[in-house]
Motif scaffolding. Structure first.
Motif, PDB file in Angstrom:
ATOM      1  N   ARG A  84       0.811  -1.205   0.000  1.00  0.00           N
ATOM      2  CA  ARG A  84       0.000   0.000   0.000  1.00  0.00           C
ATOM      3  C   ARG A  84       0.856   1.272   0.000  1.00  0.00           C
ATOM      4  NH1 ARG A  84      -5.310   1.479   1.249  1.00  0.00           N
ATOM      5  NH2 ARG A  84      -5.848  -0.607   0.562  1.00  0.00           N
ATOM      6  N   HIS A  85       1.990   1.217   0.729  1.00  0.00           N
ATOM      7  CA  HIS A  85       2.906   2.372   0.687  1.00  0.00           C
ATOM      8  C   HIS A  85       3.334   2.644  -0.759  1.00  0.00           C
ATOM      9  CE1 HIS A  85       3.541   3.187   4.959  1.00  0.00           C
ATOM     10  NE2 HIS A  85       3.842   1.925   5.210  1.00  0.00           N
ATOM     11  N   CYS A  86       3.621   1.567  -1.495  1.00  0.00           N
ATOM     12  CA  CYS A  86       4.055   1.718  -2.895  1.00  0.00           C
ATOM     13  C   CYS A  86       2.932   2.282  -3.759  1.00  0.00           C
ATOM     14  CB  CYS A  86       4.514   0.378  -3.471  1.00  0.00           C
ATOM     15  SG  CYS A  86       6.077  -0.194  -2.817  1.00  0.00           S
ATOM     16  N   GLU A  87       1.712   1.755  -3.580  1.00  0.00           N
ATOM     17  CA  GLU A  87       0.573   2.228  -4.386  1.00  0.00           C
ATOM     18  C   GLU A  87       0.291   3.704  -4.119  1.00  0.00           C
ATOM     19  OE1 GLU A  87      -1.640  -2.105  -4.123  1.00  0.00           O
ATOM     20  OE2 GLU A  87      -2.707  -0.338  -3.359  1.00  0.00           O
ATOM     21  N   ASN A  88       0.200   4.058  -2.836  1.00  0.00           N
ATOM     22  CA  ASN A  88      -0.068   5.462  -2.489  1.00  0.00           C
ATOM     23  C   ASN A  88       1.090   6.359  -2.907  1.00  0.00           C
ATOM     24  OD1 ASN A  88      -2.524   4.816  -1.410  1.00  0.00           O
ATOM     25  ND2 ASN A  88      -1.985   5.204   0.725  1.00  0.00           N
ATOM     26  N   GLY A  89       2.309   5.857  -2.739  1.00  0.00           N
ATOM     27  CA  GLY A  89       3.496   6.631  -3.110  1.00  0.00           C
ATOM     28  C   GLY A  89       3.456   6.992  -4.582  1.00  0.00           C
ATOM     29  N   GLU A  90       3.125   6.037  -5.413  1.00  0.00           N
ATOM     30  CA  GLU A  90       3.081   6.295  -6.854  1.00  0.00           C
ATOM     31  C   GLU A  90       2.018   7.351  -7.196  1.00  0.00           C
ATOM     32  OE1 GLU A  90       3.061   2.979  -9.517  1.00  0.00           O
ATOM     33  OE2 GLU A  90       2.946   4.367 -11.219  1.00  0.00           O
ATOM     34  N   LYS A  91       0.828   7.210  -6.587  1.00  0.00           N
ATOM     35  CA  LYS A  91      -0.247   8.178  -6.886  1.00  0.00           C
ATOM     36  C   LYS A  91       0.167   9.581  -6.483  1.00  0.00           C
ATOM     37  CE  LYS A  91      -4.006   4.881  -6.682  1.00  0.00           C
ATOM     38  NZ  LYS A  91      -4.693   4.032  -5.696  1.00  0.00           N
ATOM     39  N   ILE A  92       0.801   9.706  -5.334  1.00  0.00           N
ATOM     40  CA  ILE A  92       1.181  11.036  -4.850  1.00  0.00           C
ATOM     41  C   ILE A  92       2.350  11.603  -5.651  1.00  0.00           C
ATOM     42  CG2 ILE A  92       2.232  12.184  -2.841  1.00  0.00           C
ATOM     43  CD1 ILE A  92       0.058  10.655  -1.238  1.00  0.00           C
ATOM     44  N   ALA A  93       3.300  10.764  -6.000  1.00  0.00           N
ATOM     45  CA  ALA A  93       4.426  11.245  -6.809  1.00  0.00           C
ATOM     46  C   ALA A  93       3.911  11.788  -8.141  1.00  0.00           C
ATOM     47  CB  ALA A  93       5.425  10.113  -7.038  1.00  0.00           C
ATOM     48  N   ARG A  94       2.979  11.055  -8.771  1.00  0.00           N
ATOM     49  CA  ARG A  94       2.456  11.494 -10.077  1.00  0.00           C
ATOM     50  C   ARG A  94       1.591  12.750  -9.938  1.00  0.00           C
ATOM     51  NH1 ARG A  94       4.538   8.158 -13.609  1.00  0.00           N
ATOM     52  NH2 ARG A  94       4.830   5.968 -13.042  1.00  0.00           N
ATOM     53  N   PHE A  95       0.860  12.855  -8.826  1.00  0.00           N
ATOM     54  CA  PHE A  95       0.073  14.071  -8.566  1.00  0.00           C
ATOM     55  C   PHE A  95       0.998  15.284  -8.425  1.00  0.00           C
ATOM     56  CE2 PHE A  95      -1.007  16.941  -5.032  1.00  0.00           C
ATOM     57  CZ  PHE A  95      -2.051  17.639  -5.612  1.00  0.00           C
ATOM     58  N   TRP A 146      11.489  10.727  -6.963  1.00  0.00           N
ATOM     59  CA  TRP A 146      10.867   9.416  -6.680  1.00  0.00           C
ATOM     60  C   TRP A 146      11.417   8.437  -7.730  1.00  0.00           C
ATOM     61  CZ3 TRP A 146       6.755   6.714  -9.476  1.00  0.00           C
ATOM     62  CH2 TRP A 146       6.255   5.605  -8.782  1.00  0.00           C
ATOM     63  N   PRO A 147      12.022   7.336  -7.297  1.00  0.00           N
ATOM     64  CA  PRO A 147      12.729   6.473  -8.251  1.00  0.00           C
ATOM     65  C   PRO A 147      11.834   5.748  -9.259  1.00  0.00           C
ATOM     66  CG  PRO A 147      12.789   5.536  -6.025  1.00  0.00           C
ATOM     67  CD  PRO A 147      12.193   6.893  -5.904  1.00  0.00           C
ATOM     68  N   GLY A 148      10.515   5.837  -9.061  1.00  0.00           N
ATOM     69  CA  GLY A 148       9.611   5.170  -9.992  1.00  0.00           C
ATOM     70  C   GLY A 148       9.390   5.928 -11.292  1.00  0.00           C
ATOM     71  N   ASP A 169      -5.924  15.295  -1.500  1.00  0.00           N
ATOM     72  CA  ASP A 169      -6.672  16.513  -1.140  1.00  0.00           C
ATOM     73  C   ASP A 169      -5.890  17.359  -0.144  1.00  0.00           C
ATOM     74  OD1 ASP A 169      -8.726  15.864  -2.798  1.00  0.00           O
ATOM     75  OD2 ASP A 169     -10.074  15.106  -1.227  1.00  0.00           O
ATOM     76  N   ASP A 170      -5.241  16.700   0.788  1.00  0.00           N
ATOM     77  CA  ASP A 170      -4.469  17.426   1.800  1.00  0.00           C
ATOM     78  C   ASP A 170      -3.314  18.199   1.149  1.00  0.00           C
ATOM     79  OD1 ASP A 170      -3.956  18.194   4.437  1.00  0.00           O
ATOM     80  OD2 ASP A 170      -2.489  16.596   4.733  1.00  0.00           O
ATOM     81  N   LEU A 171      -2.611  17.532   0.241  1.00  0.00           N
ATOM     82  CA  LEU A 171      -1.498  18.209  -0.448  1.00  0.00           C
ATOM     83  C   LEU A 171      -2.020  19.364  -1.309  1.00  0.00           C
ATOM     84  CD1 LEU A 171       0.553  15.042  -1.387  1.00  0.00           C
ATOM     85  CD2 LEU A 171       1.405  16.946   0.022  1.00  0.00           C
ATOM     86  N   MET A 193       8.494   6.769  -0.161  1.00  0.00           N
ATOM     87  CA  MET A 193       9.253   7.963   0.201  1.00  0.00           C
ATOM     88  C   MET A 193       9.395   8.857  -1.027  1.00  0.00           C
ATOM     89  SD  MET A 193       9.775   7.624   3.382  1.00  0.00           S
ATOM     90  CE  MET A 193      10.791   9.085   3.563  1.00  0.00           C
ATOM     91  N   ILE A 194       9.025  10.115  -0.861  1.00  0.00           N
ATOM     92  CA  ILE A 194       9.050  11.075  -1.966  1.00  0.00           C
ATOM     93  C   ILE A 194       9.594  12.401  -1.441  1.00  0.00           C
ATOM     94  CG2 ILE A 194       7.602  12.405  -3.576  1.00  0.00           C
ATOM     95  CD1 ILE A 194       5.504  10.106  -3.189  1.00  0.00           C
ATOM     96  N   SER A 195      10.445  13.062  -2.204  1.00  0.00           N
ATOM     97  CA  SER A 195      10.846  14.427  -1.860  1.00  0.00           C
ATOM     98  C   SER A 195      10.464  15.353  -3.002  1.00  0.00           C
ATOM     99  CB  SER A 195      12.356  14.508  -1.612  1.00  0.00           C
ATOM    100  OG  SER A 195      12.699  13.757  -0.470  1.00  0.00           O
ATOM    101  N   PHE A 196      10.190  16.603  -2.671  1.00  0.00           N
ATOM    102  CA  PHE A 196       9.905  17.568  -3.736  1.00  0.00           C
ATOM    103  C   PHE A 196      10.293  18.974  -3.283  1.00  0.00           C
ATOM    104  CE2 PHE A 196       6.002  19.746  -2.251  1.00  0.00           C
ATOM    105  CZ  PHE A 196       5.556  18.885  -1.256  1.00  0.00           C
ATOM    106  N   THR A 197      10.524  19.835  -4.264  1.00  0.00           N
ATOM    107  CA  THR A 197      10.815  21.232  -3.955  1.00  0.00           C
ATOM    108  C   THR A 197       9.658  22.101  -4.427  1.00  0.00           C
ATOM    109  OG1 THR A 197      12.009  21.390  -6.045  1.00  0.00           O
ATOM    110  CG2 THR A 197      13.339  21.034  -4.084  1.00  0.00           C
TER     111      THR A 197
END
Ligand SMILES: *Cc1c(COP(=O)(O)O)cnc(C)c1O
Length: 380
Positions: A252-263, A275-277, A373-375, A297-301
């Motif tokens: 689930r961490h991977c699934e949610n991580g991918e959705k948030i990285a793409r968002f 995000w390495p994906g 939504d939170d982001l 795990m995702i980082s962004f600026t």
């Protein structure tokens, strides 16, 4: 045994011969009765060994495809034990984009005791050889790196470590054994801050090492017992319980991580997402080769690029909690420059990309729409 079975049963046979309890009991004891001097059932004193800790150590060894597990009071206590294998004058080559606490332990404690560290960007593994000399003893790898999510090719580094007869240690905290198994790729030591994904519920601090080689295991066990930085039985129990659901949580961490990285990648107020994906991540091919998923795990600026803009975003988040740490079921947001990486000098930190506008997310296992939504509200 397959991985998803090992998380639940690996190393756990005959846990409780007395009553057959399915979970190992929490042996909250410091000492054990002996029938005659030296006549005991394998346990004498709980610094040396405790049955609950042993159950955890066996589970750790099982999921990492190792032979010997060692559990410590924290991830840093586990790293501290590894560094005590060496003597003054010995040199260690480490990943440059490193967990801040590891960097602090290396430079503020062990440099003072005579070890020498070289911090090297290891995305090009060939670069490592420039730093090898007759004093070099170990290569320390963290991958994915923290917080820039670079990927280091463990197998390529292990070819170098074997060629020069060096130890290779991998901090596997971010990926966990579910996504990446460094011992299979040629590492000698795999280290974990079990505080993070292995425990998984943000309720315990614990660290671990797993190795295959008996002689290395004996040396590390000697240090564990002699220095005494062990974890208690209750904490061992909590991590053991956490490991049993590691595979479904990580999925689930991977699934949610991918959705948030793409968002985030398409959001107009975001400059860059790490995000390495992503297919255009510079080490994406290596990530695909050595990991079975890309993690949460995702980082962004921020596009604005200022400290204030990043601080504003993390303060406005409501579902994400602003906190240090990662890997729990709940989503956390952090500001590396002022939190986890504050102990790294600003020039060092900016060299690796940890700029003031960088935000790091540990994406939890909540509903992905609530997280997005939170982001959205925090960035808007
Ligand atoms: C947290 C962490 C550590 C240190 O572990 P503790 O359990 O906090 O002592 C080491 N490496 C990484 C990658 C971490 O995230």
């Amino acid at each position: 045994m397959k991985f998803n079975t090992k998380t639940i049963h690996g190393g756990q046979h005959n846990i409780d011969p007395a009553y057959g309890s399915v979970m190992p009991p929490i042996y909250q004891t410091s000492t054990y009765s002996q029938t005659t001097p030296g006549g005991h059932k394998g346990f004498e004193y709980s610094r040396s060994a405790n049955p609950t800790r042993t159950a955890l150590e066996n589970s750790l060894a099982s999921i990492e495809n190792g032979k010997f597990g060692l559990a410590f009071g924290s991830g840093l206590a586990a790293i501290d034990a590894v560094l005590k294998l060496f003597k003054p004058g010995d040199e260690i080559i480490s990943t440059s984009d490193l967990y801040g606490g590891s960097y602090r332990l290396f430079t503020k404690i062990f440099e003072g005791l005579g070890l020498k560290f070289h911090f090297v960007g290891m995305e090009e593994s060939g670069k490592i050889e420039e730093f090898i000399n007759e004093n070099t003893k170990m290569i320390w790898v963290e991958t994915p790196t923290n917080p820039m999510m670079s990927i280091i090719d463990i197998e390529a580094v292990s070819k170098i470590s074997k060629k020069h007869k060096l130890l290779l240690a991998v901090d596997n905290t971010f990926a966990t054994a579910y996504l990446q198994q460094p011992l299979d790729l040629g590492a000698d030591i795999v280290m974990h801050s079990a505080t993070k994904y292995l425990g998984g519920h943000s309720d315990v601090v614990l660290g671990s090492l797993v190795v295959i080689d008996k002689e290395l295991a004996d040396k590390l066990y000697f240090i564990q017992n002699a220095s005494g930085a062990i974890c208690g039985p209750m904490d061992s129990f909590l991590v053991l319980r956490g490991i049993k659901t590691l595979h479904i949580r990580m999925q689930r961490h991977c699934e949610n991580g991918e959705k948030i990285a793409r968002f985030l990648k398409t959001h107009p107020k975001v400059a860059k997402v790490y995000w390495p994906g992503f297919e255009d991540h510079p080490n994406h091919e290596i990530a695909k080769k050595q990991m079975s998923g890309f993690g949460g795990m995702i980082s962004f600026t921020t596009l604005e690029g200022t400290l204030e803009s990043a601080v504003k975003v993390v303060e406005k988040l409501k579902v994400f909690t602003l906190a240090e740490s990662l890997g729990g079921v709940e989503s956390l947001a952090g500001h590396p420059a002022s939190m986890t990486h504050a102990s790294i000098p600003v020039e060092e930190r900016e060299k690796t990309g940890v700029v003031d506008s960088l935000i790091r997310l540990s994406v939890g296992i909540e509903d992905d729409e609530d997280l997005i939504d939170d982001l959205k509200q925090a960035l808007g």
